[in-house]
Motif scaffolding. Sequence first.
Motif, PDB file in Angstrom:
ATOM      1  N   GLU A 135       0.553   3.377 -14.567  1.00  0.00           N
ATOM      2  CA  GLU A 135      -0.676   3.123 -13.820  1.00  0.00           C
ATOM      3  C   GLU A 135      -0.744   1.671 -13.354  1.00  0.00           C
ATOM      4  OE1 GLU A 135      -0.503   4.643 -16.703  1.00  0.00           O
ATOM      5  OE2 GLU A 135      -1.112   6.703 -16.212  1.00  0.00           O
ATOM      6  N   ASP A 146      -1.041  11.209  -0.269  1.00  0.00           N
ATOM      7  CA  ASP A 146      -2.002  11.970   0.537  1.00  0.00           C
ATOM      8  C   ASP A 146      -1.848  13.448   0.248  1.00  0.00           C
ATOM      9  OD1 ASP A 146      -4.005  12.443   2.336  1.00  0.00           O
ATOM     10  OD2 ASP A 146      -2.710  12.372   4.104  1.00  0.00           O
ATOM     11  N   ARG A 171      -0.613   0.055  -9.135  1.00  0.00           N
ATOM     12  CA  ARG A 171      -1.992  -0.350  -8.870  1.00  0.00           C
ATOM     13  C   ARG A 171      -2.325  -0.372  -7.377  1.00  0.00           C
ATOM     14  NH1 ARG A 171       1.072  -4.537 -10.589  1.00  0.00           N
ATOM     15  NH2 ARG A 171       1.240  -6.413  -9.280  1.00  0.00           N
ATOM     16  N   THR A 172      -1.301  -0.389  -6.498  1.00  0.00           N
ATOM     17  CA  THR A 172      -1.559  -0.368  -5.056  1.00  0.00           C
ATOM     18  C   THR A 172      -1.455   1.033  -4.470  1.00  0.00           C
ATOM     19  OG1 THR A 172       0.766  -0.838  -4.566  1.00  0.00           O
ATOM     20  CG2 THR A 172      -0.728  -2.732  -4.744  1.00  0.00           C
ATOM     21  N   MET A 173      -1.302   2.029  -5.329  1.00  0.00           N
ATOM     22  CA  MET A 173      -1.225   3.408  -4.836  1.00  0.00           C
ATOM     23  C   MET A 173      -2.608   4.054  -4.856  1.00  0.00           C
ATOM     24  SD  MET A 173       1.232   6.618  -5.923  1.00  0.00           S
ATOM     25  CE  MET A 173       0.256   7.297  -7.271  1.00  0.00           C
ATOM     26  N   ARG A 174      -2.937   4.703  -3.774  1.00  0.00           N
ATOM     27  CA  ARG A 174      -4.227   5.389  -3.649  1.00  0.00           C
ATOM     28  C   ARG A 174      -3.984   6.869  -3.386  1.00  0.00           C
ATOM     29  NH1 ARG A 174      -8.212   4.487   1.474  1.00  0.00           N
ATOM     30  NH2 ARG A 174      -9.741   6.124   1.001  1.00  0.00           N
ATOM     31  N   THR A 175      -4.673   7.700  -4.127  1.00  0.00           N
ATOM     32  CA  THR A 175      -4.613   9.142  -3.895  1.00  0.00           C
ATOM     33  C   THR A 175      -5.784   9.542  -3.009  1.00  0.00           C
ATOM     34  OG1 THR A 175      -3.559   9.537  -6.027  1.00  0.00           O
ATOM     35  CG2 THR A 175      -4.633  11.412  -4.970  1.00  0.00           C
ATOM     36  N   THR A 176      -5.493  10.139  -1.870  1.00  0.00           N
ATOM     37  CA  THR A 176      -6.544  10.556  -0.947  1.00  0.00           C
ATOM     38  C   THR A 176      -6.842  12.030  -1.175  1.00  0.00           C
ATOM     39  OG1 THR A 176      -4.832  10.883   0.732  1.00  0.00           O
ATOM     40  CG2 THR A 176      -6.055   8.830   0.810  1.00  0.00           C
ATOM     41  N   PHE A 213       0.218   5.573  -0.310  1.00  0.00           N
ATOM     42  CA  PHE A 213      -0.782   6.636  -0.274  1.00  0.00           C
ATOM     43  C   PHE A 213      -0.144   7.946  -0.711  1.00  0.00           C
ATOM     44  CE2 PHE A 213      -2.215   3.457   2.718  1.00  0.00           C
ATOM     45  CZ  PHE A 213      -3.574   3.352   2.433  1.00  0.00           C
ATOM     46  N   PRO A 243       0.805  -1.221   0.000  1.00  0.00           N
ATOM     47  CA  PRO A 243       0.000   0.000   0.000  1.00  0.00           C
ATOM     48  C   PRO A 243       0.843   1.278   0.000  1.00  0.00           C
ATOM     49  CG  PRO A 243      -0.888  -1.580   1.555  1.00  0.00           C
ATOM     50  CD  PRO A 243       0.443  -2.133   1.096  1.00  0.00           C
ATOM     51  N   GLU A 302     -10.636  10.885   4.202  1.00  0.00           N
ATOM     52  CA  GLU A 302      -9.842   9.814   3.588  1.00  0.00           C
ATOM     53  C   GLU A 302      -8.432   9.803   4.159  1.00  0.00           C
ATOM     54  OE1 GLU A 302     -11.610   9.248  -0.906  1.00  0.00           O
ATOM     55  OE2 GLU A 302     -10.359  10.996  -0.499  1.00  0.00           O
ATOM     56  N   GLN A 335      -4.830   2.200   9.101  1.00  0.00           N
ATOM     57  CA  GLN A 335      -4.492   1.109   8.189  1.00  0.00           C
ATOM     58  C   GLN A 335      -3.474   0.193   8.854  1.00  0.00           C
ATOM     59  OE1 GLN A 335      -4.977   0.901   4.547  1.00  0.00           O
ATOM     60  NE2 GLN A 335      -3.531  -0.743   4.154  1.00  0.00           N
TER      61      GLN A 335
END
Length: 500
Positions: free
Chosen positions: A310, A278, A314-319, A276, A274, A324, A331
């Motif tokens: 991309e 942020d 695939r495990t990167m999330r933009t908050t 993030f 994971p 969020e 986590q």
Amino acid sequence: MRITPLGAAGGEVTGSAYLVETGQARVLVDYGMFHGGKRADTLNRASGGVDFSSLDAVLLTHGHLDHTGRLPLLLKRGYGGRIFATQATTEMAALILHDSAKVQAQDLERHNRKRQRAGEPPQLPLYTPQDVADTIPLLQPCPYRQAVRVAPGVEAIWSEAGHMLGSASIRLEVALNGATRRIVFSGDLGPKGAPILKDYEPFHQADLVFLESTYGDRDHQPFRATVQQFVEIVQTAVRRGGKILVPTFAVGRAQVLTMLLSWMFRTGKIEPFPVFLDSPMAAEAWKIYARHPELFDDEMNGYLREGSVERDLRTMRTTVTADESKTINSQPGAALIMAGAGMCNAGRILHHLKNHLWKPETHVIIVGYQAADSLGRLLVERVKKVKIFGETIAVKAQIHTLGGFSAHAGQTDLLAWFDALAAARPRVVLTHGEDPQRRALARELELRHGLKPLLPAMGEAIELADPLRSTRLGPEQQLARGGSIQVRDSQAEEAQGAGH
């Protein structure tokens, strides 16, 4: 002609601003925000007695807040002319200023609740989102390497600085007493060979050079060695299930680190875990990067052709929202969190530090310059305890400083940039550096080229005349025009006699 540093001088790194005055025009180069403690807030709010309403033009070297952060104040103080910059800088400056206004509003809301409980009046922000909205239409895009007339008797040329997307050094060509004088402002210079962007392109002719000296006393660790160190830190933290906190400048460092993670996952250096981002601002900055592949170096363009970033991430999330962002701290297990601000002086990184700095399994990776008195500087200096939102937090996390990710040139690259100008025998003025760094770079320039640089204080004007001279203003006249003591410069007299 007189050039007065209104910031980033006298040992101060932030608040970059130069007032250029000729018999025909008044031009401001950069107008950045000061960072670090209460003194910075005082400096940001002071006009210094300068009449900004009579300016003919404002020029920007790049979009970072310490070079653009006070622009909305110019309008509040009477300026209504154009603000010239490269196309990418106009886009980055708009993004950064909008974010600055938003962060000020959020921080002041919390701060003013405390003031209210203490019976104190509320504090106002430096500027509001509406002030920024009024500023953005003044931004005027300019091409690289083409002369643009910006004021009576003044043309400006922007050249790649390699520091951030759209960054540039600026040369002013000024008609003065029947001759053309060339004044170069280095802006912030990037290290040669850094990823994503092209290297800097120096000028070759100048009468006077204002050179940054942020890292004038040392070189950074080589980038490849820094990458290896970063990989090892991430591998160790993930293996032990700890959080990796990276205080990240949303423009520049966030993009470099994101591409580095893409490469690590693509090449199997580590299994995807994971991540993030942020920082809504960093996500928006990526969109600006995508619009300007012409500013990428060949290696970056080649990497983008070889595979899907991309898919790598695939495990990167933009908050985006604050809610969020808060959920990240609950986590479980290992995660890497990139959040602003880069000097830990505001923004979402403060919440993550408050939640994890006291845990021994946490790793904090410092990847950029930390201003004096900032929380980031305290962490670099290995203090045992810090205060965050008024609460004392023990520093038990492992703190890593990776200077090789810096977007600033080290001493060797600063000297190499100036080498291209040395044959013209210009006068050199060192700014944008703390005093030990300025003095170290001054010694190297004197040894290498026989030039003795000036190290001005804020408000100490440099006069370009025959001969060149510096003008130190009295304390009561700092940042404002007034009476002065003139100091004759023998080296400049020799240069004049030699036809330079």
